[in-house]
Design a protein around this motif. Sequence first.
Motif, PDB file in Angstrom:
ATOM      1  N   LEU A   1     -12.301  34.062   8.999  1.00 26.53           N
ATOM      2  CA  LEU A   1     -11.236  33.229   8.432  1.00 26.53           C
ATOM      3  C   LEU A   1     -10.630  32.274   9.462  1.00 26.53           C
ATOM      4  CD1 LEU A   1      -9.351  32.635   6.013  1.00 26.53           C
ATOM      5  CD2 LEU A   1      -7.936  34.573   6.777  1.00 26.53           C
ATOM      6  N   ARG A   2     -10.535  32.710  10.708  1.00 28.30           N
ATOM      7  CA  ARG A   2      -9.836  31.976  11.764  1.00 28.30           C
ATOM      8  C   ARG A   2     -10.193  30.480  11.843  1.00 28.30           C
ATOM      9  NH1 ARG A   2      -7.605  33.341  16.926  1.00 28.30           N
ATOM     10  NH2 ARG A   2      -8.274  35.512  16.699  1.00 28.30           N
ATOM     11  N   PRO A   3     -11.477  30.089  11.889  1.00 26.70           N
ATOM     12  CA  PRO A   3     -11.771  28.670  12.107  1.00 26.70           C
ATOM     13  C   PRO A   3     -11.367  27.757  10.951  1.00 26.70           C
ATOM     14  CG  PRO A   3     -13.806  29.908  11.760  1.00 26.70           C
ATOM     15  CD  PRO A   3     -12.695  30.904  11.854  1.00 26.70           C
TER      16      PRO A   3
ATOM     17  N   ALA B   1      -3.913  25.085  12.806  1.00 23.97           N
ATOM     18  CA  ALA B   1      -3.503  25.684  14.083  1.00 23.97           C
ATOM     19  C   ALA B   1      -2.219  26.498  13.963  1.00 23.97           C
ATOM     20  CB  ALA B   1      -3.350  24.591  15.138  1.00 23.97           C
ATOM     21  N   GLY B   2      -1.243  26.012  13.213  1.00 24.57           N
ATOM     22  CA  GLY B   2       0.034  26.705  13.086  1.00 24.57           C
ATOM     23  C   GLY B   2      -0.020  27.985  12.272  1.00 24.57           C
ATOM     24  N   ASN B   3      -1.127  28.231  11.603  1.00 20.09           N
ATOM     25  CA  ASN B   3      -1.244  29.425  10.771  1.00 20.09           C
ATOM     26  C   ASN B   3      -2.137  30.508  11.370  1.00 20.09           C
ATOM     27  OD1 ASN B   3       0.437  28.455   8.763  1.00 20.09           O
ATOM     28  ND2 ASN B   3      -1.217  27.486   7.634  1.00 20.09           N
ATOM     29  N   VAL B   4      -2.735  30.235  12.512  1.00 18.82           N
ATOM     30  CA  VAL B   4      -3.694  31.182  13.085  1.00 18.82           C
ATOM     31  C   VAL B   4      -3.025  32.477  13.531  1.00 18.82           C
ATOM     32  CG1 VAL B   4      -5.323  31.591  14.976  1.00 18.82           C
ATOM     33  CG2 VAL B   4      -5.358  29.410  13.745  1.00 18.82           C
ATOM     34  N   ASP B   5      -2.031  32.391  14.406  1.00 15.45           N
ATOM     35  CA  ASP B   5      -1.448  33.601  14.985  1.00 15.45           C
ATOM     36  C   ASP B   5      -0.840  34.509  13.927  1.00 15.45           C
ATOM     37  OD1 ASP B   5      -2.249  32.776  17.484  1.00 15.45           O
ATOM     38  OD2 ASP B   5      -0.269  32.036  18.088  1.00 15.45           O
TER      39      ASP B   5
ATOM     40  N   ASN C   1      -8.511  24.689   5.624  1.00 17.48           N
ATOM     41  CA  ASN C   1      -9.518  23.759   5.134  1.00 17.48           C
ATOM     42  C   ASN C   1     -10.228  24.395   3.936  1.00 17.48           C
ATOM     43  OD1 ASN C   1     -12.074  22.423   4.754  1.00 17.48           O
ATOM     44  ND2 ASN C   1     -11.795  21.480   6.762  1.00 17.48           N
ATOM     45  N   ASN C   2      -9.873  23.944   2.747  1.00 16.00           N
ATOM     46  CA  ASN C   2     -10.443  24.534   1.531  1.00 16.00           C
ATOM     47  C   ASN C   2     -11.964  24.446   1.514  1.00 16.00           C
ATOM     48  OD1 ASN C   2      -7.614  23.440   0.748  1.00 16.00           O
ATOM     49  ND2 ASN C   2      -8.090  24.891  -0.878  1.00 16.00           N
TER      50      ASN C   2
END
Length: 196
Positions: free
Chosen positions: A66-68, A72-76, A150-151
Amino acid sequence: MAETLTDTGLDLLFRNARTYTAWLDKPVSDGTLRDIYDLLRWGPTSANCSPLRIVYIKSVEAKERLRPHLSAGNVDKTMAAPATAILAQDMAFYDQFPRLFPHRDLRSSFLGKDDLIRDTAFRNSSLQGGYFILAARALGLDCGPMSGFNNKTLDAEFFPNRPFKSNFICNLGYGDKDKLHPRGPRLEFDEACNVL
């Protein structure tokens, strides 16, 4: 229905509920994830079309897949959440009409009508997404719904051979109240509503 929820129930679902971005280190059981669906599925959709499809992400391997696709603001916050749900819409939901709405042949009225399919799937999966959040809260979980991903690439990763399109994602768990931001204001009734 003559009964209403108590103030405690209304606070749990609405007034005291918050969008969480930080999580306690406490797992969410698979049984609880099943219970969320078993509640939300009873919420109404047009002609009982029920287009919502959910993929729950819990394992480290699935989180790395899921990470990639996350902004950026939703990763952590997503990597730290005990569970993340991908809430998607089945673009072939109408194939279920013979079972879900057997009173009439609605399936044929959708075939080849891409705009009708898209609008119906999006509207009703969004509606079911709202039920999802309320069901999770009713079961004692906190939620962190978001659309920062990114849908297209997420769909290719998680739904490569299915007619599903992601709508939004929602982190689930037990939120860290000490890390909440101040609550944002809401519009008043007279700003948002008219009674005619």
